[in-house]
Design an enzyme around this catalytic site. Sequence first.
Site, mmCIF file in Angstrom:
data_model
loop_
_atom_site.group_PDB
_atom_site.id
_atom_site.type_symbol
_atom_site.label_atom_id
_atom_site.label_comp_id
_atom_site.label_asym_id
_atom_site.label_seq_id
_atom_site.Cartn_x
_atom_site.Cartn_y
_atom_site.Cartn_z
ATOM 1 N N CYS A 103 149.099 -28.993 -4.201
ATOM 2 C CA CYS A 103 149.699 -27.800 -4.823
ATOM 3 C C CYS A 103 150.414 -28.160 -6.103
ATOM 4 O O CYS A 103 151.225 -29.082 -6.133
ATOM 5 C CB CYS A 103 150.772 -27.198 -3.936
ATOM 6 S SG CYS A 103 150.185 -26.302 -2.548
ATOM 7 N N SER B 206 147.993 -16.034 -2.868
ATOM 8 C CA SER B 206 149.359 -16.495 -3.117
ATOM 9 C C SER B 206 149.801 -16.055 -4.512
ATOM 10 O O SER B 206 149.077 -16.219 -5.483
ATOM 11 C CB SER B 206 149.408 -18.018 -3.003
ATOM 12 O OG SER B 206 150.682 -18.489 -3.365
ATOM 13 N N ASN C 22 155.175 -31.916 -4.822
ATOM 14 C CA ASN C 22 154.311 -32.916 -5.440
ATOM 15 C C ASN C 22 154.803 -33.155 -6.849
ATOM 16 O O ASN C 22 154.736 -32.262 -7.687
ATOM 17 C CB ASN C 22 152.867 -32.413 -5.443
ATOM 18 C CG ASN C 22 152.419 -32.113 -4.033
ATOM 19 O OD1 ASN C 22 152.474 -32.975 -3.175
ATOM 20 N ND2 ASN C 22 152.040 -30.878 -3.778
ATOM 21 N N CYS D 238 147.657 -20.907 -16.930
ATOM 22 C CA CYS D 238 148.569 -19.921 -16.341
ATOM 23 C C CYS D 238 149.634 -19.552 -17.367
ATOM 24 O O CYS D 238 149.994 -20.361 -18.214
ATOM 25 C CB CYS D 238 149.237 -20.506 -15.091
ATOM 26 S SG CYS D 238 150.173 -19.286 -14.142
ATOM 27 N N GLY E 227 146.396 -20.514 -11.885
ATOM 28 C CA GLY E 227 146.519 -19.121 -12.307
ATOM 29 C C GLY E 227 147.283 -18.243 -11.338
ATOM 30 O O GLY E 227 147.624 -18.646 -10.229
ATOM 31 N N GLU E 228 147.549 -17.027 -11.798
ATOM 32 C CA GLU E 228 148.257 -16.035 -11.000
ATOM 33 C C GLU E 228 147.258 -14.929 -10.640
ATOM 34 O O GLU E 228 146.879 -14.125 -11.498
ATOM 35 C CB GLU E 228 149.448 -15.482 -11.801
ATOM 36 C CG GLU E 228 150.105 -14.260 -11.207
ATOM 37 C CD GLU E 228 150.461 -14.398 -9.727
ATOM 38 O OE1 GLU E 228 151.049 -15.400 -9.311
ATOM 39 O OE2 GLU E 228 150.133 -13.463 -8.967
ATOM 40 N N CYS F 101 156.299 -21.652 -14.438
ATOM 41 C CA CYS F 101 157.150 -22.193 -13.372
ATOM 42 C C CYS F 101 157.435 -23.657 -13.751
ATOM 43 O O CYS F 101 156.509 -24.401 -14.093
ATOM 44 C CB CYS F 101 156.455 -22.114 -12.016
ATOM 45 S SG CYS F 101 156.104 -20.417 -11.515
ATOM 46 N N GLU G 221 139.942 -25.955 -11.690
ATOM 47 C CA GLU G 221 139.814 -26.861 -10.552
ATOM 48 C C GLU G 221 139.805 -26.076 -9.246
ATOM 49 O O GLU G 221 140.485 -25.059 -9.118
ATOM 50 C CB GLU G 221 140.956 -27.879 -10.586
ATOM 51 C CG GLU G 221 140.785 -28.813 -11.786
ATOM 52 C CD GLU G 221 141.919 -29.804 -11.993
ATOM 53 O OE1 GLU G 221 141.660 -30.844 -12.608
ATOM 54 O OE2 GLU G 221 143.053 -29.555 -11.564
#
Length: 347
Positions: A338, A196, A295, A113, A164-165, A117, A93
């Site tokens: 986010c 980020s 969110n 990912c 993703g990272e 988290c 996305e």
Amino acid sequence: MDQKQDIRALNKEQLRDFFVSQKDKAFRGNQVYEWLWIKGAHHFEDMTNLSKETRKMLDDHFVINHIEVDDMQLSSDGTIKNAIKLHDSLIVESVLIPSKSRTTACVSSQVGCSLNCTFCATARLKKMRNLNPDEIYDQVVAIDKQSRLYQNHKLSNIVFMGMGEPLLNYANVLKAIEKITSDEGLAMSPSRITLSTVGLPKMIKKLADDKVKFNLAVSLHSAIDEVRSKMMPINKKSNLAELLESLQYWYSKTQKRVTFECVVWKGINDKKKDIEALVNYCKQVPSKINLIEYNAIEEDGFQQADAKAIEYYVRELERNNIIVNVRRSRGKDIDAACGQLANKKGE
Ligand code: SAH
């Protein structure tokens, strides 16, 4: 099985060499390069300044792997969420975030990912694969087109805050940024690009050594190891002290202030001790803080802290001369904010 090579894996020099090997002129390589990277052609037959034979010859040797905007959702605030289909049918996305004077593209760097988290929707998807440089670049091109169409101006900023990272797909992300900033790509200024990361110390040092010109944001969320490890398991592998040391190194090499991103959750990091730890942490490296709205993700049990707690954060940070911005979420009604990117449609 398709054995043809993806032509976009070739750089300009290699394209020129290919034409020479075909007893043709090297400059045809430049023409094709322009079609692929500036004009965004997806088919050889679109390359109208090449002869029919040349187009056929290219078609015999190569494919043009490209992304497709599979689905587009428009939020009441103008945010657009795109489901992007990759050549192997996987979906990522990308989000267009409009504001009065600018448009920001939020792009993905991986399919899914691997970092788990606890508060992030993308973490619920298995990591499938890294995106190629052109798949990252194409997301930016697609959003630039949408910006021109819906906002009447070109794309102005890019954040690597999608799925993703990015630092676990280091080489491809850097190659994509190289093309985005190059005169032979989109010629965007690197100062308008922000990467980020969850904060991988080794890779942050590598960025510094590679003297990158874009901005760095770190998802900090808490400056207390115990709390951060609960929210971001990666913190158990590399703790806050290591992260800080890498950020000090980053600053010493780039002279660029780091942006820390923090969500404030009720009962998790909304107390005085949390703010004190954050102030103390931020003071040790030139930085600023973005407080981002939480969110909610289905059934995760977390809740955004009360407005009072956020005000308290802002007051204390400002009292300590730390720059702080409160970021409001955009595109919530379409799950484009986010941490909400999780291919909900089609599930
Ligand atoms: N892997 C990178 C980039 C993707 S996440 C990173 O972690 O920075 C982009 C940002 O969204 C991060 O700051 C992340 O912590 C934040 N985020 C994730 N889930 C969220 C949620 N549910 N609400 C608000 N922000 C969230």
